[in-house]
Write a protein that holds these residues in place. Structure first.
Motif, PDB file in Angstrom:
ATOM      1  N   ALA A  28       0.864  -1.042  -0.201  1.00 39.98           N
ATOM      2  CA  ALA A  28      -0.111   0.068  -0.001  1.00 39.98           C
ATOM      3  C   ALA A  28       0.839   1.296  -0.135  1.00 39.98           C
ATOM      4  N   ARG A  29       1.902   1.115   0.784  1.00 36.17           N
ATOM      5  CA  ARG A  29       2.827   2.310   0.625  1.00 36.17           C
ATOM      6  C   ARG A  29       3.531   2.676  -0.713  1.00 36.17           C
ATOM      7  N   TYR A  54      -3.594   5.022   3.925  1.00 39.89           N
ATOM      8  CA  TYR A  54      -3.629   3.962   2.595  1.00 39.89           C
ATOM      9  C   TYR A  54      -5.166   3.112   2.478  1.00 39.89           C
TER      10      TYR A  54
END
Length: 255
Positions: A28-29, A54
Motif C-alpha cells: 500500500a505504501r 492508504y
C-alpha cells in the motif's frame, strides 16, 4: 521512484496478520491497490488502523483459500490482477506417527490446494493482461529436515515444486513465478505458540528459538515484506523460477 506499484492491483492471501499484514502495508505504501483475502474479518480493524492514509486503496474479501469456487468468485470480483502473494498458511507440530489423517488433510487443503486455487484464479487474468508476478510462501522446511514438522514440511515442499512448474509453464505469458523461504519469523503466531506449549517458560523458549538461527534472532515481518516488494516489482523482471531463502543463515550456516 523505485518499486512503484501505482496503478497495480495486488492480491495478498492472509494479508491481515503476521507476515501478510506487513506485506499489505508495504505494498500500500508503494502505491498499490491491495486486495486482502482473509478467512474472516477479525484482523481487519487492526489493519485499517495501521494503514492510515492508504486504507482507501485496500480492500478485504472474506473466504477460505481451500474453497476453489469462492476463490474464483473473489478474483472475478477483483478484476485484473498484476501481483498475487500466496501467503495464507497454517502450521502443525508432529512427526509421521503423531500426525493424524485429519491434520494432514487440513494442512494440504490450506497450504497446497489454497496456493493452487489462487493461482488458478489469477493466471487467466494475468494472461489476458499480458503478464504478472506471483510470489508463493514456501519455507526452509521445504529443503532442510526440521523435527516434528512432517506435514508442514510436506506442504512447503509442494509449494516450492508448484512454483518451479508454474514458472516454466507461463514463461511465454510473461508471468513470473517465484517463492521465498523464511526461517522463523517473530509474529503473534509464534508468541501464541510459545505461550500455549511452554507456559511459564516463555522467555526461555523465545531465546532458544531465536538462537536457532545463526544470525541470533528471528526475522521481522517487515523484512519479509521488503523482499516481496522487490521480487514482484518491475525492477525484478529478470527473475523467475527461483526460491529465495530469507533465514538468517539457517540453511547454509547452521552447522
Amino acid at each position: 521512484m523505485l518499486f512503484n506499484y501505482s496503478n497495480k492491483s495486488v492480491v495478498i492471501t492472509g494479508g491481515a496478520s503476521g507476515i501478510g499484514k506487513a506485506a499489505t502495508i508495504a505494498f500500500a505504501r508503494q502505491g498499490a491497490t491491495v486486495h486482502v483475502i482473509e478467512l474472516n474479518e477479525n484482523g481487519w480493524p487492526s489493519l485499517q488502523e495501521e494503514l492510515h492514509d492508504y486504507s482507501a486503496k485496500t480492500f478485504i474479501h472474506t473466504g477460505d483459500v481451500s474453497d476453489q469456487a469462492r476463490m474464483l468468485e473473489i478474483f472475478q470480483q477483483i478484476g485484473p490482477v498484476d501481483v498475487l502473494i500466496n501467503n495464507a498458511g497454517i502450521a502443525h507440530v508432529g512427526s509421521v506417527t503423531t500426525t493424524t489423517e485429519a491434520d494432514f488433510d487440513r494442512l494440504f487443503r490450506v497450504n497446497v490446494k489454497g496456493v493452487y486455487n489462487c493461482m488458478l484464479a489469477a493466471i487467466p487474468q494475468m494472461q489476458a493482461k499480458g503478464g504478472g508476478a506471483i510470489l508463493n510462501l514456501s519455507s526452509i522446511a521445504a529443503v532442510v529436515g526440521l523435527s516434528d514438522r512432517f506435514a508442514y514440511s510436506m506442504t512447503k515442499g509442494a509449494v516450492l515444486a508448484m512454483t518451479l512448474s508454474a514458472a516454466k509453464d507461463y514463461l511465454k505469458d510473461k508471468i513470473r513465478v517465484n517463492c521465498i523461504s523464511p526461517a522463523r519469523v517473530h509474529t503473534p503466531f509464534v508468541d501464541g505458540f510459545i505461550t500455549k506449549n511452554y507456559p511459564g517458560k516463555e522467555k526461555e523458549m523465545f531465546e532458544k528459538l531465536s538462537a536457532s538461527q545463526p544470525i541470533g534472532r528471528m526475522g521481522k515481518p517487515e523484512e519479509i515484506a521488503n523482499l516481496m516488494i522487490y521480487l514482484c516489482s518491475d525492477e525484478a523482471s529478470f527473475i523467475t523460477g527461483s526460491d529465495y531463502p530469507i533465514d538468517g543463515g539457517f540453511i547454509t550456516l547452521n552447522t
